[in-house]
Design a protein around this motif. Structure first.
Motif, short mmCIF file in Angstrom:
data_model
loop_
_atom_site.label_atom_id
_atom_site.label_comp_id
_atom_site.label_asym_id
_atom_site.label_seq_id
_atom_site.Cartn_x
_atom_site.Cartn_y
_atom_site.Cartn_z
N LEU A 269 0.88 -1.31 0.01
CA LEU A 269 0.06 0.00 0.06
C LEU A 269 1.00 1.23 -0.06
N GLY A 270 2.07 1.13 -0.04
CA GLY A 270 3.29 2.25 -0.15
C GLY A 270 3.20 2.95 1.49
N ILE A 271 3.13 1.93 2.34
CA ILE A 271 3.29 2.21 3.68
C ILE A 271 4.69 1.69 3.98
N PRO A 272 5.64 2.92 4.39
CA PRO A 272 6.68 2.35 4.66
C PRO A 272 7.22 1.66 6.02
N GLU A 273 6.58 2.39 7.24
CA GLU A 273 6.68 1.57 8.48
C GLU A 273 5.54 1.81 9.41
N LEU A 274 5.26 0.60 9.85
CA LEU A 274 4.07 0.45 10.86
C LEU A 274 4.22 1.17 12.22
N TRP A 275 5.35 1.29 12.57
CA TRP A 275 5.52 1.71 13.77
C TRP A 275 5.38 3.38 13.68
N ARG A 276 5.09 3.99 12.55
CA ARG A 276 5.21 5.40 12.25
C ARG A 276 3.87 5.83 11.75
N PRO A 277 2.82 5.78 12.25
CA PRO A 277 1.51 6.04 11.83
C PRO A 277 1.29 7.62 11.39
N ASP A 278 0.78 8.00 10.22
CA ASP A 278 0.36 9.36 9.96
C ASP A 278 -0.61 9.70 10.85
N TYR A 279 -1.49 8.96 11.37
CA TYR A 279 -2.70 9.61 12.08
C TYR A 279 -2.78 8.42 13.38
N GLY A 280 -3.17 8.65 14.42
CA GLY A 280 -3.49 7.75 15.79
C GLY A 280 -1.95 7.57 16.30
N ASP A 281 -2.22 6.23 16.81
CA ASP A 281 -1.24 5.81 17.57
C ASP A 281 -0.49 4.46 16.88
#
Length: 634
Positions: free
Chosen positions: A207-219
């Motif tokens: 999905l083009g998401i680089p890292e799960l530990w750095r969300p754009d929104y939320g925690d």
């Protein structure tokens, strides 16, 4: 007043009182999902002049933006959702945007009352509404367990544009135990007004998401060892649309601080549905990890196709090579692909010119026809010595209506150590593959001693280019999946079942292909495997559950016109008989007997092959089954 509305009104009263006593200060820890049992809503408020276009944007992107209610200009309430509401105060926190930029977060919109007179509020479904259902189904909700907001990410997937509104889709992520994926998909599938079922399961990079530990929104949410990332479309997409359009003034809820309605969550669900419409999940890739989804009805029908092609009129004992659901997983993977490479060609008749047999090319063309109809880029790779032959066969197939348009034919000689990588990937870069999927159908496969053998044990290596290298190299490139189709075990890709080939097939210890594919489809005749792939792709793409997942919940599902195009691309008795006539015209012979006639593997087209084609086609077009698949709406 709606059921339960007294309790919600009291919660609103307490919320407003809390805002006052807190001095309008809120931590990111306040979340609407602390109030279980009621449908929640994302909120977008914008000027009335853009309201029609934003509604069109919601309709075009129903998964991230399921529209619950559109207010009139200056309307603070939302009667279908709440008996007593005031949108200016009923969210815990609001975002204020000016010219697309977030300028502040506030606890109340009352100071903006004059501007709101000319603004329209959109109430959009929220995935928090299905979290209680997940818990009741035994699916752990990690963010709730950890007292955190859900993780939300901006993706590389672009929403369908409407008017000035264009933006990437935002998704929420919940880690789900591997053995609970089906339950989670089925549970959320019943909540179309709360984003419905997942739009992706597996590696975030897809999905083009680089890292799960750095969300754009939320925690950030911690996963357990056996968890798999599961992604749902998210209403924060509305905030992205507001920002990308650079509106003079707009408001949204603050992520995690939704509007709480009076409606019980269950009222948002499809109360009952046919069991056949329930989604099932299947792993289609380990590198990167990727799952796909299809309805129970579609899955069952593909399994019936797989059983059909296990018939063994040549009595080779092909069922010993059968691996359940290889056809299903291969076709789910192909359905997600955008570019497919197909290879065929088994020069078993080394005493003749051409040495090719009639098994393989018809199956390859049948797959190519369906893949083309589905809008995928398709190429065929053949031996250099057979390039001209294959191009003539393809052109005749176009002229005779077997396939709609010509398929490019390429060759691969493997002249250097990195030839395969450079062939498969742009500039030899593994992060830039040219193809998503490679398929070999009745293609001569390399044995463990480096030679290529026909079923009689004759070495035909001098007639075969090293196309196997493409498959072995593809296994090292993330994002390229491979399928092999065979009927004896000496075909490219059947190395996945070489143990069974060596132990159970005639001359198996000599002829067994050593090169494995991710999926190995065994069939009584390899062409039948190709026909079954074409039919399975048709069935999967007729299934709304699967199509929605492939489309990431964006856009409209295919219309009757597209269904008709796909149906016209299915194998048929007249088309496959014509294809066999074309091969005979070019001197291609039956594999077992070397007869130059309408025969494949020593079996005449009528009645053996024609009967199989008709049975596969009839099963694919069976009205009862297609009707069920069309109800697979989430």
């Amino acid at each position: 007043m709606l059921p339960g509305s007294c309790g919600v009104v009291m919660k609103r009263f307490l919320l407003r009182a809390t805002k006052v006593t807190a001095g309008l200060k809120y931590s990111s820890g306040f979340r609407a999902n602390t109030e279980p049992g009621y449908l929640q809503a994302n909120v977008v408020i914008l000027h009335k002049d853009l309201a029609d276009e934003f509604e069109a944007f919601c309709r075009a992107n129903p998964s991230p933006l399921p529209l619950l209610y559109r207010s009139e200009p200056g309307e603070w309430g939302c009667p279908p959702l709440s008996a007593q509401a005031d949108i200016r105060e009923d969210c815990a926190q609001y975002c204020v945007f000016e010219k697309g930029a977030l300028v502040t977060k506030v606890a109340s919109l009352v100071p903006y009352t004059s501007q709101l007179q000319d603004m329209v509020t959109f109430y959009l479904g929220c995935s928090f509404s299905f979290e209680r259902a997940l818990k009741q189904a035994g699916v752990p909700v990690r963010n709730a367990e950890q007292g955190r907001n859900v993780s939300m990410f901006r993706t590389s997937v672009q929403c369908v544009r409407a008017g000035p509104f264009r933006c990437p889709m935002v998704v929420s992520m919940r880690p789900v135990p591997r053995d609970k994926l089906d339950v989670a998909a089925q549970c959320t599938h019943r909540f179309p007004l709360a984003h419905g079922g997942p739009v992706h399961i597996g590696h975030p990079g897809i999905l083009g998401i680089p890292e799960l530990w750095r969300p754009d929104y939320g925690d950030a949410v911690e996963a357990s060892p056996e968890d798999v990332p599961m992604f749902w479309a998210c209403g924060v997409t509305g905030a992205e649309a507001v920002q990308s359009t650079k509106l003079a003034l707009a408001f949204t809820h603050s992520p995690g601080c939704m509007f709480l309605t009076d409606r019980e969550e269950v009222t948002a669900a499809s109360q009952t549905s046919e069991s056949g419409s329930c989604p099932l999940t299947f792993c289609i890739s380990q590198n990167p990890l990727h799952y796909s989804i299809a309805s129970k009805t579609a899955v069952q029908q593909v399994r019936e196709l797989e059983q059909l092609i296990q018939e063994d009129p040549g009595q080779r004992g092909i069922q010993a090579l059968f691996v359940p659901d290889e056809l299903l997983r291969a076709c789910l993977s192909l359905s997600h692909a955008s570019s497919v490479l197909i290879t065929t060609g088994f020069p078993t008749h080394y005493m003749h010119d051409p040495p090719e047999e009639t098994d393989g090319p018809p199956g390859a063309v049948a797959m190519a026809a369906m893949l083309q109809a589905l809008g995928k880029h398709v190429v065929i790779v053949a031996d250099q010595r057979a390039m001209e032959l294959n191009m003539r066969i393809i052109q005749d197939a176009v002229d005779k209506g077997v396939i709609k348009s010509a398929v490019p034919v390429m060759s691969f000689q493997g002249s250097s150590p990195d030839s395969a990588l450079r062939f498969l990937c742009h500039d030899g870069d593994p992060s830039k593959p040219r193809f998503d999927h490679l398929v070999a159908v009745e293609r001569s496969g390399r044995a463990c001693d480096g030679n290529y053998y026909n079923m009689r044990g004759v070495n035909i290596k001098h007639l075969v280019d090293p196309i196997d290298d493409l498959f072995t190299t593809a296994s090292t490139v993330p994002g390229i999946t491979t399928t092999g189709i065979g009927d004896g075990g000496n075909e490219l890709g059947m190395g996945k079942v070489k143990g069974a080939v060596k132990a159970l097939m005639p001359k198996g210890s000599l002829i067994a292909c050593d090169v494995a594919a991710d999926f190995a489809i065994a069939a009584g005749v390899s062409n039948w495997g190709g026909y079954a792939v074409a039919c399975s792709l048709y069935l999967l793409n007729r299934c709304d559950v699967h199509r929605r997942y492939v489309q990431k919940g964006l856009g409209v599902l295919p219309a009757a016109r597209e269904h008709s195009l796909w149906a016209a691309s299915l194998p048929s008795v007249p088309k496959e008989e014509e294809m066999l006539r074309i091969l005979v015209k070019h001197g291609v012979r039956s594999g077992k007997t070397a007869n130059l006639g309408l025969e494949v593997d020593g079996l005449t087209f009528h009645p053996t092959h024609s009967a199989m084609v008709q049975r596969l086609r009839d099963l694919s077009l069976e009205e009862r089954t297609v009707t069920k698949a069309l109800r697979c709406t989430s």
